[in-house]
Design a protein around this motif. Structure first.
Motif, short mmCIF file in Angstrom:
data_model
loop_
_atom_site.label_atom_id
_atom_site.label_comp_id
_atom_site.label_asym_id
_atom_site.label_seq_id
_atom_site.Cartn_x
_atom_site.Cartn_y
_atom_site.Cartn_z
N ASP A 247 0.84 -1.19 0.00
CA ASP A 247 0.00 0.00 0.00
C ASP A 247 0.88 1.25 0.00
O ASP A 247 1.93 1.30 0.65
CB ASP A 247 -0.91 0.04 1.22
CG ASP A 247 -2.06 -0.97 1.12
OD1 ASP A 247 -2.04 -1.78 0.17
OD2 ASP A 247 -2.95 -0.95 1.98
N ASN B 292 -3.08 4.04 -3.19
CA ASN B 292 -3.10 2.74 -3.87
C ASN B 292 -3.09 1.65 -2.80
O ASN B 292 -2.09 1.46 -2.11
CB ASN B 292 -1.86 2.61 -4.77
CG ASN B 292 -1.85 3.63 -5.88
OD1 ASN B 292 -2.77 3.70 -6.68
ND2 ASN B 292 -0.82 4.46 -5.91
N PHE C 98 -3.30 -2.00 -2.32
CA PHE C 98 -3.24 -3.35 -2.87
C PHE C 98 -3.85 -4.35 -1.90
O PHE C 98 -4.33 -5.41 -2.32
CB PHE C 98 -1.78 -3.71 -3.17
CG PHE C 98 -1.21 -2.96 -4.33
CD1 PHE C 98 -1.30 -3.46 -5.63
CD2 PHE C 98 -0.59 -1.74 -4.15
CE1 PHE C 98 -0.77 -2.75 -6.71
CE2 PHE C 98 -0.07 -1.03 -5.21
CZ PHE C 98 -0.15 -1.53 -6.50
N SER C 99 -3.86 -4.03 -0.62
CA SER C 99 -4.42 -4.95 0.38
C SER C 99 -5.91 -5.13 0.20
O SER C 99 -6.47 -6.16 0.60
CB SER C 99 -4.12 -4.43 1.79
OG SER C 99 -4.65 -3.12 1.97
N ALA D 153 -7.34 -4.16 -2.96
CA ALA D 153 -7.53 -4.06 -4.41
C ALA D 153 -8.33 -2.81 -4.77
O ALA D 153 -9.29 -2.85 -5.56
CB ALA D 153 -8.24 -5.31 -4.93
N ARG E 212 -8.11 1.79 -5.24
CA ARG E 212 -7.30 2.97 -5.43
C ARG E 212 -8.20 4.19 -5.43
O ARG E 212 -9.42 4.10 -5.63
CB ARG E 212 -6.54 2.91 -6.76
CG ARG E 212 -7.46 2.76 -7.95
CD ARG E 212 -6.77 2.97 -9.29
NE ARG E 212 -7.73 2.83 -10.38
CZ ARG E 212 -8.58 3.78 -10.75
NH1 ARG E 212 -8.61 4.94 -10.09
NH2 ARG E 212 -9.42 3.59 -11.75
#
Length: 649
Positions: free
Chosen positions: A269, A305, A307-308, A310, A312
């Motif tokens: 992240d 962002n 990512f943990s 998914a 943004r």
């Protein structure tokens, strides 16, 4: 601390004000004299007869002696203001003046030369983007200040005052730093003045790997100011450009924290921001009348962002402020009167594009304020002020639109019965508006918005002593209706931004300074706060993330080419972020020690500094506790050491 103490000594000097209190001066890096240090709580460079009562003033000399790298650090270490570890972004710790917990930085107003940098989104003011070499002083005025400064000033105001232009003078500096956890930074500053014009520019760039995994950060700032001036006017343009990118390591559970406080639960992240501000300012004197105004425009792009999860987001934010005002000072015998009138106009908008949905919000506001202060025989002062603000909040995606009005008022008085003692009292009403981010996530029916927060403020105190032996004591109380706060128990336990049941924030503040010898100066700040619900289902329960006591002490030593500065900060236990029922154990108290030693060799200065020297393991952020299991922990940094080289020219 000398400049700060000289300024504050005007509060207690009665009819015998020392000459240095009326025109205290500091020295720039090239040895030239700077403009007199006067206090600006009236939104004007103050007449010495009207300094703010019991303000805390941090001078440029203090900042240099302590090796402070940014304004946020100066406010915490030198001003004794409590701050907790940031959960997003570099260096800017959320600050809390009067026990408002996770919303502490939304209940105070931060300004740079009169322009608000307190933002209308749920983010901390970017104090770290202000060039430290341009700061002449920092003024901290605690307590309700909404008459002059509007929404969010219940806890008080923090004013950053930059250096005034110097005619026919020039100076500059270069700074390089390296330290633990991958720290490296460089700063450059140059200023040049001519007969009626000056220009300065500063550039700073820093990198840190961070104490935690995925805790890296990069920051880059550029600032420049061009000013034209004469004895009775000043006009200028200022531009500030700030860039940053940073990792978002996420929070830890108690078990994860105990096993390895450096680990990250969200190793990919990250976030970043671009923040650009342009400001035009004007001051003009016509005899007994002063006119001033600022026009400022800010554009910010805030990216996340995650990512943990998914997801943004990209938020595009714009804001414009215009603040014209006028002051008239009248002297009639021993009586002196200062009348101030002003208008504050503001526009703010945000458009967010996110993978989980787009949103927009806008806010417009216009306010009129009046304030009058009278000084009698130089030992008594009385002031009164009123403000009315009309605001419109709207959102197409949120399907809401509302126009409302809020009012603020205050009454202040001070009296010096003795040459060494001045007592003061203050009563008033202050307010805060819900940010668009707060209105975007509530448990209210569709189309309804959070109510404005209103606080009834009361304060008593006294200042004893003068010059370099001084003690200030304050007792305060804020009775708050509809306090704006994230309530984790709302929305069927899923949490939501809410107006809380009535709350009360009251406490005692004690500040002292003592010149032990020509080379040694001691300072200390202690604060005791009782913040609790005063009615409703949780009546008598303590509010979350408010330490009962905080203590900050510093000692400064200077002798010839050598100097040293050391500080100790102790923070009492506090409730977890969701512990509204006070059923969980409190977060542990902690103590942190920092120190710096420097030696000057001609135009060079070499220094070594360390923070958390005892390498204590602690945290100041924890948002969740259920059944005794603690989570939502953001650990503080361990021991850090840095080396600095500075060249002045």
């Amino acid at each position: 601390m000398r400049a700060a103490i000289f300024t504050l000594s005007t509060l207690v000097a009665g009819s015998h004000i020392p000459a240095q209190a009326q025109a205290s001066q500091s020295t720039d890096a090239a040895g030239g004299q700077l403009a007199p240090v006067v206090v600006s709580a009236s939104r004007f460079p103050n007449d010495p007869a009207f300094p703010p009562v019991a303000a805390t003033v941090i001078s440029a000399e203090q900042i240099r002696d302590a090796g402070i790298a940014d304004a946020n650090e100066a406010i915490r270490k030198l001003g004794g203001v409590y701050g907790r570890q940031s959960s997003a972004g570099p260096n800017d710790f959320p600050l809390d003046l009067r026990g408002f917990g996770t919303n502490g930085d939304l209940n105070m107003v931060v300004l740079v030369d009169g322009v608000r940098i307190s933002e209308n989104e749920l983010t901390t003011p970017l104090l770290s983007s202000i060039p430290i070499e341009t700061i002449e002083r920092i003024e901290i005025v605690r307590g309700g200040s909404s008459v002059l400064y509007g929404a969010g000033a219940t806890g008080g105001t923090i004013q950053i005052i930059t250096r005034r232009p110097q005619a026919n003078a020039g100076h500059g500096s270069l700074v390089g730093e390296v330290g633990s956890d991958g720290q490296r930074a460089g700063r450059a500053f140059v200023a040049r003045g001519w007969d009626n014009m000056s220009i300065d520019a500063s550039y700073a760039k820093s990198h840190a790997d961070g104490y935690r995994d995925n805790g890296k950060s990069n920051q880059e700032n550029f600032s420049t100011t061009v000013q034209w001036f004469a004895s009775d006017w000043r006009f200028g343009l200022r531009a500030n450009i700030a860039r940053a990118d940073y990792g978002l390591p996420g929070s830890l559970t108690q078990a994860q924290y105990q096993a390895n406080a450096r680990q990250s639960t969200k190793p990919l992240d990250n976030g970043s921001y671009d923040n650009d501000t342009v400001t035009a300012f004007l001051e003009r004197r016509f005899g007994a009348v002063d006119v001033a105004a600022e026009l400022s425009h800010r554009e910010k792009i805030l990216r996340g962002n995650y990512f943990s999860t998914a997801s943004r987001s990209v938020a595009n934010i714009r804001s414009t402020q215009f603040s014209p005002r006028v002051r008239h000072v009248l002297q009639v015998g021993a009586l002196k009167n200062e009348l101030i009138a002003g208008i504050d106009l503001g526009e703010w908008s945000s458009a967010t594009n996110a993978s989980y949905g787009n949103s927009d919000a806008a806010q417009r506001s216009k306010a009129l304020y009046l304030r009058d202060e009278i000084e009698f025989e130089r030992n008594a002062r009385v002031a009164a002020g009123v403000r009315r603000e009309i605001f419109n909040q709207s959102s197409a995606s949120g399907a809401y639109g509302r126009q409302s009005a809020v009012n603020a008022w205050d009454l202040q008085a001070s009296y010096a019965p003795l040459r060494m003692l001045r007592a003061f009292a203050k009563a008033g009403q202050s307010y805060r508006l819900a940010t668009p981010d707060e209105n975007g996530y509530t448990a209210l029916p569709g189309g309804q918005l959070l109510k404005p927060q209103v606080s009834h403020d009361l304060e008593f105190g006294a200042t004893l002593g003068q010059a370099e032996r001084q003690l200030t004591l304050r007792w305060f109380r804020h009775n708050v209706r509809d306090e704006l706060y994230y309530d984790p128990t709302a929305n069927f336990g899923f949490g939501a931004n809410s107006n809380l049941d009535p709350t009360r924030h009251r406490g005692v503040e004690l500040e002292g300074s003592l010149r032990v010898s020509e080379s040694v100066l001691l300072n200390a700040t202690w604060q005791h706060i009782d913040a609790q619900f005063s009615a409703g289902a949780n009546s008598g329960k303590q509010l979350a993330l408010v330490p009962k006591n905080t203590l900050s002490t510093r000692i400064n030593w200077k002798s010839g080419k050598h100097s040293a500065d050391a500080g100790l900060r102790w923070v009492d236990r506090q409730r977890m972020g969701n512990d509204f029922g006070n059923s969980c154990a409190k977060m542990p108290s902690y103590t942190a020690i920092d120190a710096r030693y420097a030696v000057r060799v001609s135009a060079w200065e070499f220094a070594v500094a360390g923070t958390n020297l005892a390498d204590r393991k602690y945290y100041s952020q924890a948002y969740d506790c259920a059944g005794g299991a603690v989570s939502g922990i953001y650990p503080e940094n361990g021991r850090e050491v840095k080396f600095t080289a500075r060249y002045d020219f």
